[in-house]
Design a protein around this motif. Structure first.
Motif, PDB file in Angstrom:
ATOM      1  N   LEU A   1      33.980  36.904  57.614  1.00  0.00           N
ATOM      2  CA  LEU A   1      35.132  36.002  57.525  1.00  0.00           C
ATOM      3  C   LEU A   1      35.694  35.960  56.108  1.00  0.00           C
ATOM      4  CD1 LEU A   1      34.042  32.935  59.713  1.00  0.00           C
ATOM      5  CD2 LEU A   1      35.741  34.687  60.271  1.00  0.00           C
ATOM      6  N   VAL A   2      34.813  35.927  55.122  1.00  0.00           N
ATOM      7  CA  VAL A   2      35.269  35.922  53.731  1.00  0.00           C
ATOM      8  C   VAL A   2      36.019  37.220  53.413  1.00  0.00           C
ATOM      9  CG1 VAL A   2      34.502  35.961  51.325  1.00  0.00           C
ATOM     10  CG2 VAL A   2      33.477  34.342  52.938  1.00  0.00           C
TER      11      VAL A   2
ATOM     12  N   TRP B   1      48.150  28.083  57.290  1.00  0.00           N
ATOM     13  CA  TRP B   1      47.885  28.138  58.728  1.00  0.00           C
ATOM     14  C   TRP B   1      47.878  29.580  59.223  1.00  0.00           C
ATOM     15  CZ3 TRP B   1      45.836  26.852  62.961  1.00  0.00           C
ATOM     16  CH2 TRP B   1      46.322  27.311  64.189  1.00  0.00           C
ATOM     17  N   GLU B   2      48.819  30.404  58.748  1.00  0.00           N
ATOM     18  CA  GLU B   2      48.871  31.801  59.172  1.00  0.00           C
ATOM     19  C   GLU B   2      47.622  32.559  58.738  1.00  0.00           C
ATOM     20  OE1 GLU B   2      53.760  32.389  59.109  1.00  0.00           O
ATOM     21  OE2 GLU B   2      52.517  33.049  57.413  1.00  0.00           O
ATOM     22  N   THR B   3      47.141  32.274  57.535  1.00  0.00           N
ATOM     23  CA  THR B   3      45.921  32.928  57.050  1.00  0.00           C
ATOM     24  C   THR B   3      44.714  32.506  57.880  1.00  0.00           C
ATOM     25  OG1 THR B   3      46.741  33.135  54.782  1.00  0.00           O
ATOM     26  CG2 THR B   3      44.345  33.145  55.077  1.00  0.00           C
ATOM     27  N   ILE B   4      44.615  31.229  58.190  1.00  0.00           N
ATOM     28  CA  ILE B   4      43.510  30.730  59.021  1.00  0.00           C
ATOM     29  C   ILE B   4      43.574  31.355  60.410  1.00  0.00           C
ATOM     30  CG2 ILE B   4      42.572  28.683  60.167  1.00  0.00           C
ATOM     31  CD1 ILE B   4      43.409  27.072  57.697  1.00  0.00           C
ATOM     32  N   LEU B   5      44.791  31.479  60.958  1.00  0.00           N
ATOM     33  CA  LEU B   5      44.960  32.083  62.283  1.00  0.00           C
ATOM     34  C   LEU B   5      44.535  33.548  62.276  1.00  0.00           C
ATOM     35  CD1 LEU B   5      45.992  31.974  65.202  1.00  0.00           C
ATOM     36  CD2 LEU B   5      48.287  32.473  64.325  1.00  0.00           C
ATOM     37  N   MET B   6      44.998  34.299  61.288  1.00  0.00           N
ATOM     38  CA  MET B   6      44.636  35.713  61.195  1.00  0.00           C
ATOM     39  C   MET B   6      43.134  35.893  61.029  1.00  0.00           C
ATOM     40  SD  MET B   6      47.592  37.662  58.961  1.00  0.00           S
ATOM     41  CE  MET B   6      47.693  36.454  57.631  1.00  0.00           C
ATOM     42  N   THR B   7      42.550  35.091  60.147  1.00  0.00           N
ATOM     43  CA  THR B   7      41.114  35.205  59.881  1.00  0.00           C
ATOM     44  C   THR B   7      40.294  34.788  61.087  1.00  0.00           C
ATOM     45  OG1 THR B   7      41.511  34.742  57.525  1.00  0.00           O
ATOM     46  CG2 THR B   7      39.253  34.481  58.341  1.00  0.00           C
ATOM     47  N   GLY B   8      40.670  33.673  61.713  1.00  0.00           N
ATOM     48  CA  GLY B   8      39.920  33.174  62.851  1.00  0.00           C
ATOM     49  C   GLY B   8      39.984  34.091  64.059  1.00  0.00           C
ATOM     50  N   ALA B   9      41.192  34.556  64.385  1.00  0.00           N
ATOM     51  CA  ALA B   9      41.360  35.409  65.564  1.00  0.00           C
ATOM     52  C   ALA B   9      40.671  36.759  65.381  1.00  0.00           C
ATOM     53  CB  ALA B   9      42.843  35.616  65.853  1.00  0.00           C
TER      54      ALA B   9
ATOM     55  N   ILE C   1      39.296  27.798  47.670  1.00  0.00           N
ATOM     56  CA  ILE C   1      38.804  26.697  48.498  1.00  0.00           C
ATOM     57  C   ILE C   1      38.395  27.204  49.880  1.00  0.00           C
ATOM     58  CG2 ILE C   1      39.474  24.559  49.671  1.00  0.00           C
ATOM     59  CD1 ILE C   1      41.234  23.930  47.240  1.00  0.00           C
ATOM     60  N   LEU C   2      39.212  28.071  50.472  1.00  0.00           N
ATOM     61  CA  LEU C   2      38.896  28.614  51.798  1.00  0.00           C
ATOM     62  C   LEU C   2      37.600  29.409  51.779  1.00  0.00           C
ATOM     63  CD1 LEU C   2      42.378  29.842  53.127  1.00  0.00           C
ATOM     64  CD2 LEU C   2      41.013  27.946  54.010  1.00  0.00           C
ATOM     65  N   VAL C   3      37.461  30.285  50.789  1.00  0.00           N
ATOM     66  CA  VAL C   3      36.255  31.112  50.702  1.00  0.00           C
ATOM     67  C   VAL C   3      35.016  30.248  50.463  1.00  0.00           C
ATOM     68  CG1 VAL C   3      35.057  32.841  49.295  1.00  0.00           C
ATOM     69  CG2 VAL C   3      37.447  33.204  49.960  1.00  0.00           C
ATOM     70  N   CYS C   4      35.113  29.327  49.535  1.00  0.00           N
ATOM     71  CA  CYS C   4      33.963  28.462  49.248  1.00  0.00           C
ATOM     72  C   CYS C   4      33.613  27.589  50.450  1.00  0.00           C
ATOM     73  CB  CYS C   4      34.261  27.580  48.032  1.00  0.00           C
ATOM     74  SG  CYS C   4      34.339  28.491  46.467  1.00  0.00           S
ATOM     75  N   GLY C   5      34.634  27.108  51.168  1.00  0.00           N
ATOM     76  CA  GLY C   5      34.382  26.277  52.346  1.00  0.00           C
ATOM     77  C   GLY C   5      33.695  27.047  53.450  1.00  0.00           C
TER      78      GLY C   5
ATOM     79  N   GLU D   1      15.919  35.879  67.258  1.00  0.00           N
ATOM     80  CA  GLU D   1      15.185  36.116  66.015  1.00  0.00           C
ATOM     81  C   GLU D   1      16.107  36.550  64.878  1.00  0.00           C
ATOM     82  OE1 GLU D   1      11.926  35.655  65.219  1.00  0.00           O
ATOM     83  OE2 GLU D   1      11.801  34.623  67.154  1.00  0.00           O
ATOM     84  N   ALA D   2      17.159  37.266  65.220  1.00  0.00           N
ATOM     85  CA  ALA D   2      18.083  37.761  64.190  1.00  0.00           C
ATOM     86  C   ALA D   2      19.248  36.809  63.948  1.00  0.00           C
ATOM     87  CB  ALA D   2      18.619  39.133  64.605  1.00  0.00           C
ATOM     88  N   LEU D   3      19.278  35.673  64.645  1.00  0.00           N
ATOM     89  CA  LEU D   3      20.449  34.794  64.603  1.00  0.00           C
ATOM     90  C   LEU D   3      20.828  34.325  63.196  1.00  0.00           C
ATOM     91  CD1 LEU D   3      22.561  33.622  66.447  1.00  0.00           C
ATOM     92  CD2 LEU D   3      21.105  31.615  66.802  1.00  0.00           C
ATOM     93  N   PRO D   4      19.874  33.922  62.350  1.00  0.00           N
ATOM     94  CA  PRO D   4      20.288  33.527  60.990  1.00  0.00           C
ATOM     95  C   PRO D   4      21.022  34.647  60.257  1.00  0.00           C
ATOM     96  CG  PRO D   4      18.049  32.794  61.430  1.00  0.00           C
ATOM     97  CD  PRO D   4      18.443  33.685  62.570  1.00  0.00           C
ATOM     98  N   GLY D   5      20.500  35.879  60.348  1.00  0.00           N
ATOM     99  CA  GLY D   5      21.167  37.003  59.703  1.00  0.00           C
ATOM    100  C   GLY D   5      22.501  37.330  60.345  1.00  0.00           C
ATOM    101  N   ILE D   6      22.590  37.170  61.662  1.00  0.00           N
ATOM    102  CA  ILE D   6      23.849  37.413  62.361  1.00  0.00           C
ATOM    103  C   ILE D   6      24.919  36.428  61.893  1.00  0.00           C
ATOM    104  CG2 ILE D   6      24.971  37.228  64.620  1.00  0.00           C
ATOM    105  CD1 ILE D   6      22.396  38.398  65.845  1.00  0.00           C
ATOM    106  N   VAL D   7      24.539  35.162  61.761  1.00  0.00           N
ATOM    107  CA  VAL D   7      25.489  34.142  61.298  1.00  0.00           C
ATOM    108  C   VAL D   7      25.864  34.375  59.834  1.00  0.00           C
ATOM    109  CG1 VAL D   7      25.795  31.678  60.849  1.00  0.00           C
ATOM    110  CG2 VAL D   7      24.698  32.434  62.965  1.00  0.00           C
ATOM    111  N   ALA D   8      24.875  34.729  59.016  1.00  0.00           N
ATOM    112  CA  ALA D   8      25.150  35.000  57.603  1.00  0.00           C
ATOM    113  C   ALA D   8      26.099  36.191  57.471  1.00  0.00           C
ATOM    114  CB  ALA D   8      23.848  35.276  56.852  1.00  0.00           C
ATOM    115  N   GLY D   9      25.883  37.222  58.284  1.00  0.00           N
ATOM    116  CA  GLY D   9      26.761  38.382  58.260  1.00  0.00           C
ATOM    117  C   GLY D   9      28.166  38.054  58.731  1.00  0.00           C
TER     118      GLY D   9
END
Length: 218
Positions: free
Chosen positions: A154-155, A14-22, A198-202, A141-149
């Motif tokens: 996050l990883v 949970w702490e890792t998810i919180l740090m990564t998400g925030a 698992i987190l990275v792959c998910g 127009e750049a949204l797919p690349g923005i999301v991929a980035g």
């Protein structure tokens, strides 16, 4: 693994998810505008200003050039000023966010530069102002690349959050160091590695699916 260690593992997840998400959210909120500013103020951009572009680029490169573990220690006074402490999950969010924001800004910049310049010129010809071009042309127009980035960011943050455990930030990195390494609890180390995979792959899977849905060229 004992019930106590299992409970610690759940809390660390949970702490890792919180740090990564925030920190990921903060990097998105500040990094995307920085990427837009880099593209807009560059030569031939919709708000050309080379001196602004160079100063902004130098600041971003300066932060990106500092290894995260050094930045983590160097920002301890800033972290203590903002959250009142230099250890713990919330304290780790400060250096994670500061490190991730310029990183994501450069990734977003690359995606925004790939937008067809003809579309921008067409929007200009139809009387579109700078904000309209950004809102209606550049970002969509750049949204797919923005999301991929952002997915890559996050990883990267998951790995950085584990590194932050070296100075008591909590999360899976802290658990792996305190129990897996210092107390020779092999089961804890194995569990941490499995959870990180698992987190990275998910996250990567979810990001790839979202990019595929957003990419109108597919």
């Amino acid at each position: 693994m004992s019930p106590i260690l299992f409970e610690l593992l759940l809390r660390s997840i949970w702490e890792t998810i919180l740090m990564t998400g925030a920190s990921g959210l903060i990097s998105l909120v500040f990094g995307l505008p920085l990427g837009l500013a880099l593209v807009a103020t560059d030569r031939g951009g919709i708000a050309e200003s080379l001196w602004v572009n160079r100063v902004l680029g130098a600041v971003i490169n300066g932060f990106r050039s500092v290894p995260f573990i050094i930045l983590l220690v160097a920002l301890i006074p800033v972290t203590r000023l903002i959250v009142g402490t230099s250890i713990g999950t919330w304290a780790a969010i400060v250096p994670l966010s500061i490190a991730a924001t310029p990183y994501y800004a450069r990734i977003a910049e690359v995606s925004l530069r790939e937008v067809d310049h003809g579309l921008i010129e067409a929007a200009r010809a139809m009387g579109g102002n700078r904000w309209t071009i950004i809102r209606e042309v550049l970002v969509p127009e750049a949204l797919p690349g923005i999301v991929a980035g952002f997915t890559v960011t996050l990883v990267t943050l998951i790995g950085a959050s584990a590194m932050a455990g070296a100075i008591g930030a909590g999360g899976l990195g802290d658990l792996a160091i305190r129990y897996g390494y210092q107390r020779f609890e092999t089961s804890v180390m194995v569990a941490v590695v499995i959870v990180l995979i698992i987190l990275v792959c998910g996250i990567q899977w979810a990001g790839d699916r979202l990019v595929a849905r957003l990419d109108h060229r597919a």
